[in-house]
Design a protein around this motif. Structure first.
Motif, PDB file in Angstrom:
ATOM      1  N   VAL A 148       0.853  -1.186   0.000  1.00 16.61           N
ATOM      2  CA  VAL A 148       0.000   0.000   0.000  1.00 16.61           C
ATOM      3  C   VAL A 148       0.892   1.241   0.000  1.00 16.61           C
ATOM      4  N   ASN A 149       0.665   2.164  -0.933  1.00 20.60           N
ATOM      5  CA  ASN A 149       1.449   3.405  -0.988  1.00 20.60           C
ATOM      6  C   ASN A 149       1.157   4.242   0.252  1.00 20.60           C
ATOM      7  N   SER A 150       2.201   4.615   0.971  1.00 17.25           N
ATOM      8  CA  SER A 150       2.006   5.406   2.187  1.00 17.25           C
ATOM      9  C   SER A 150       2.794   6.712   2.161  1.00 17.25           C
ATOM     10  N   ASP A 151       3.191   7.146   0.967  1.00 15.25           N
ATOM     11  CA  ASP A 151       3.952   8.387   0.887  1.00 15.25           C
ATOM     12  C   ASP A 151       3.066   9.577   1.254  1.00 15.25           C
ATOM     13  N   ALA A 152       3.673  10.662   1.676  1.00 18.84           N
ATOM     14  CA  ALA A 152       2.942  11.829   2.170  1.00 18.84           C
ATOM     15  C   ALA A 152       1.999  12.419   1.126  1.00 18.84           C
ATOM     16  N   THR A 153       2.422  12.492  -0.119  1.00 23.77           N
ATOM     17  CA  THR A 153       1.582  13.059  -1.166  1.00 23.77           C
ATOM     18  C   THR A 153       0.297  12.256  -1.327  1.00 23.77           C
ATOM     19  N   THR A 154       0.427  10.939  -1.355  1.00 25.03           N
ATOM     20  CA  THR A 154      -0.745  10.072  -1.464  1.00 25.03           C
ATOM     21  C   THR A 154      -1.651  10.262  -0.259  1.00 25.03           C
ATOM     22  N   MET A 155      -1.071  10.312   0.922  1.00 21.82           N
ATOM     23  CA  MET A 155      -1.857  10.457   2.148  1.00 21.82           C
ATOM     24  C   MET A 155      -2.631  11.771   2.167  1.00 21.82           C
TER      25      MET A 155
END
Length: 97
Positions: free
Chosen positions: A26-33
């Motif tokens: 699962v993508n958890s990078d700040a931009t995605t969040m």
């Protein structure tokens, strides 16, 4: 003036869900969040269109191919997406592997 903050950052990688023995990152990078939280906050009702948008945001193309091979029905697909969102937002307790 330069300041190296590398030692203050967390590079542990992305969390994963396991579905039927298949590990899905699962993508958890700040931009995605940030985008994800804005989508959740803006919508009073989560529609299928929004679920698909969030799905494409939180799962890479490689991970989406794994998910497609699982042939999930709509209810299970929605459960997968919502479980990933809960994991990212910290609303779900971590379970054993």
């Amino acid at each position: 003036m330069k300041k190296d903050i590398t030692d203050k950052l967390n590079f542990n990688g992305n969390p994963s869900l396991i579905v039927n023995g298949v590990e899905i990152e699962v993508n958890s990078d700040a931009t995605t969040m940030i985008k994800l939280m804005a989508m959740i906050g803006d919508e009073s009702e989560v529609t299928p269109k929004i679920i698909v948008e969030m799905y494409e945001m939180i799962f890479s193309e490689k991970e989406r191919k794994k998910i497609e091979k699982l042939k999930l029905n709509m209810e299970d697909f929605q459960t997968l997406v919502m479980a990933a969102i809960e994991m990212l937002t910290g609303e779900q307790e971590e379970t054993g592997e």
